[in-house]
Design an enzyme around this catalytic site. Structure first.
Site, PDB file in Angstrom:
ATOM      1  N   HIS A  31       0.865  -1.661   0.138  1.00  0.00           N
ATOM      2  CA  HIS A  31      -0.141  -0.215   0.191  1.00  0.00           C
ATOM      3  C   HIS A  31       0.549   1.015  -0.350  1.00  0.00           C
ATOM      4  CE1 HIS A  31      -3.485   2.564   0.568  1.00  0.00           C
ATOM      5  NE2 HIS A  31      -2.920   3.312   1.729  1.00  0.00           N
TER       6      HIS A  31
ATOM      7  N   ASP B 282     -15.044   2.232   6.304  1.00  0.00           N
ATOM      8  CA  ASP B 282     -13.988   3.574   5.802  1.00  0.00           C
ATOM      9  C   ASP B 282     -14.043   4.274   4.878  1.00  0.00           C
ATOM     10  OD1 ASP B 282     -11.532   4.367   5.692  1.00  0.00           O
ATOM     11  OD2 ASP B 282     -11.189   3.415   4.030  1.00  0.00           O
TER      12      ASP B 282
ATOM     13  N   ARG C 131     -14.588  12.459   6.473  1.00  0.00           N
ATOM     14  CA  ARG C 131     -13.074  12.963   6.965  1.00  0.00           C
ATOM     15  C   ARG C 131     -12.496  14.414   6.255  1.00  0.00           C
ATOM     16  NH1 ARG C 131      -9.404   8.171   6.760  1.00  0.00           N
ATOM     17  NH2 ARG C 131      -7.895  10.212   7.446  1.00  0.00           N
TER      18      ARG C 131
ATOM     19  N   LYS D  91      -8.023  -2.073   5.678  1.00  0.00           N
ATOM     20  CA  LYS D  91      -8.457  -2.182   4.346  1.00  0.00           C
ATOM     21  C   LYS D  91      -7.156  -3.980   3.805  1.00  0.00           C
ATOM     22  CE  LYS D  91      -8.474   1.885   3.346  1.00  0.00           C
ATOM     23  NZ  LYS D  91      -8.926   2.956   2.246  1.00  0.00           N
TER      24      LYS D  91
END
Ligand code: URA
Length: 432
Positions: free
Chosen positions: A84, A163, A170, A189
């Protein structure tokens, strides 16, 4: 005892730690629609200011992870690896890293997302290849990884749905850059995607979430610790992102650069980063005795073109074809941006290059924008390079009538100076 969201907001506001049950109540209540956005926003802001303890962050990660499906990769034989990146300009690392490690025997079962804003997503890059299909059902996904060691599919809405809701909130409430919120978002995730060994590329510098080494170090530490709590091996690399990675920014342009890198002809920074990330994956997947051996394996797979063949296999299994590198980009205009002065490139604003590429159509300003796969920017100079007046700084590939403003942005992204700047490391630290 009956829980009330207002009490939990007040508890966080007053810097007291929440229990795992309380955190689960908040996430479940928000996903169910029982907790309204205004209360969740207030809670997120309290977390932004007061942070979270280790136990709270683990509980938050678990609650987000358990809000949706998890991918069962147990039918894949061997150690599953994943990667990631916290997002960068020109970051085509996944396109290179996947085939590199898969050609060395690791199982690269990757779920990817699309890009938004100045950073491009892996899916957009792969979809610039005609026919490439990112919608794989889980059976096809698993059987493809079993047969060619690699598959890349789109992340479904069922994975960590909390999320998605939290991130959207957010994004509009000024609460994105919070370490426990970023760490739980990323790790929920990754954990839902089922890999055993995960490398994280935590970028610092302009355009990255983390602006300083200290904050990147803290975020990395928290994510590595979350990995430990879930029995996964997580290795975080803190890497430089004050200038774009490699030279190409834009979907097809980045695919070409990735293929050249897989064949050993790529830019030094990109190649070095991919070899390092790959070595850690190979080593921790138990495919080499030492990191040095892992590095040798990876370099050999580039030399022998096995890595490039693995990318070809990935494309062909998912409906695409290896592009002809000499006849792939079909932008109507290629404009050279020439320097009006001389000097050394002291600063190369990654964020401005990313935003300029987005305005050309290479990225999305809004979720529903369509992407033009042929456009983008190819840098001709990078940090520390000597530039004479009239030298080409970058080439702008475009399909637009008037790009005067964009050309100016690209020009201004280069800041020249009389003396050469100190060389910055590409990899600052590796935390595991
Ligand atoms: N990337 C994510 O997936 N989540 C964040 O919160 C920030 C970056």
């Amino acid at each position: 005892m009956l829980m009330r969201m207002v009490d939990l907001i007040e508890k966080k506001r007053d810097q007291k730690a929440l229990s795992a049950e309380e955190i689960t109540y908040i996430i479940e209540g928000y996903v169910a629609g029982d907790i309204p956005d205004y209360q969740m926003s207030s809670f997120l802001m309290a977390v932004y200011f007061n942070g979270m303890t280790h136990d709270e962050t683990i509980a938050l990660t678990r609650a987000i992870l358990e809000s949706g499906e998890t991918i069962d990769l147990s039918a894949i034989d061997g150690i599953k690896v994943d990667k990631h990146s916290t997002g960068g300009v020109g970051d085509k690392t996944t396109l290179v890293l996947g085939p590199l490690v898969a050609s060395c025997g690791a199982k690269f079962a990757k779920l990817s997302g699309r890009g938004l804003g100045h950073t491009g997503g892996t899916l957009d890059k792969l979809e610039s290849i005609e026919g490439f299909n990112i919608d794989l059902d889980s059976e096809t996904f698993v059987s493809q990884v079993n047969s060619i060691n690699i598959a890349v599919a789109g992340q479904t809405a069922k994975l960590a749905p909390a999320d998605k809701l939290l991130y959207a909130l957010r994004d509009v409430t000024g609460t994105v850059p919070s370490i426990p919120l970023i760490a739980s978002s990323v790790m929920s995730k990754k954990l839902a995607s089922g890999a055993d060994v995960i490398v994280l590329d935590v970028k610092i510098g302009e355009g990255a979430f983390m602006k300083t080494l200290e904050s990147a170090r803290e975020l990395s530490r928290v994510m590595v610790d979350i990995g430990k709590a879930f029995d996964k091996k997580v290795i975080a690399f803190i890497t430089e992102m004050s200038q774009p990675l490699g030279y190409a920014v834009g979907n097809k342009l980045e695919v070409i650069e990735a293929i050249r890198t897989l064949q050993g002809n790529g830019p030094e920074d990109l190649q070095m980063l991919c070899v390092e990330l790959g070595s850690y994956l190979i080593h921790h997947a138990g495919l080499s005795d030492t990191l040095k051996d892992a590095r040798k394996k990876i370099e050999a797979s580039i030399q022998s073109l096995e890595a490039s063949d693995c990318f070809r296999a990935l494309l062909e299994h998912q409906g695409g074809q290896m592009p002809d590198l000499n006849d792939y980009i079909h932008a109507q205009h290629i404009v050279a941006v020439k320097s009006e002065t001389s000097g050394y490139v002291k600063t190369l604003h990654a964020l401005d290059i990313g935003l300029a590429a987005m305005r050309l159509g290479a990225g999305r300003a809004k979720k529903d924008d369509t992407i033009d796969p042929d456009v983008g920017i190819v840098l001709n100079k990078k940090l520390g390079d000597r530039v004479e007046t009239g030298d080409v700084l970058a080439y702008v590939y475009n399909n637009l009538d008037d790009i005067t403003d964009i050309l100016r942005t690209v020009m201004d992204a280069f800041v020249l100076d009389e003396t050469a700047p100190p060389v910055k490391p590409l990899i600052y630290e590796i935390i595991e």
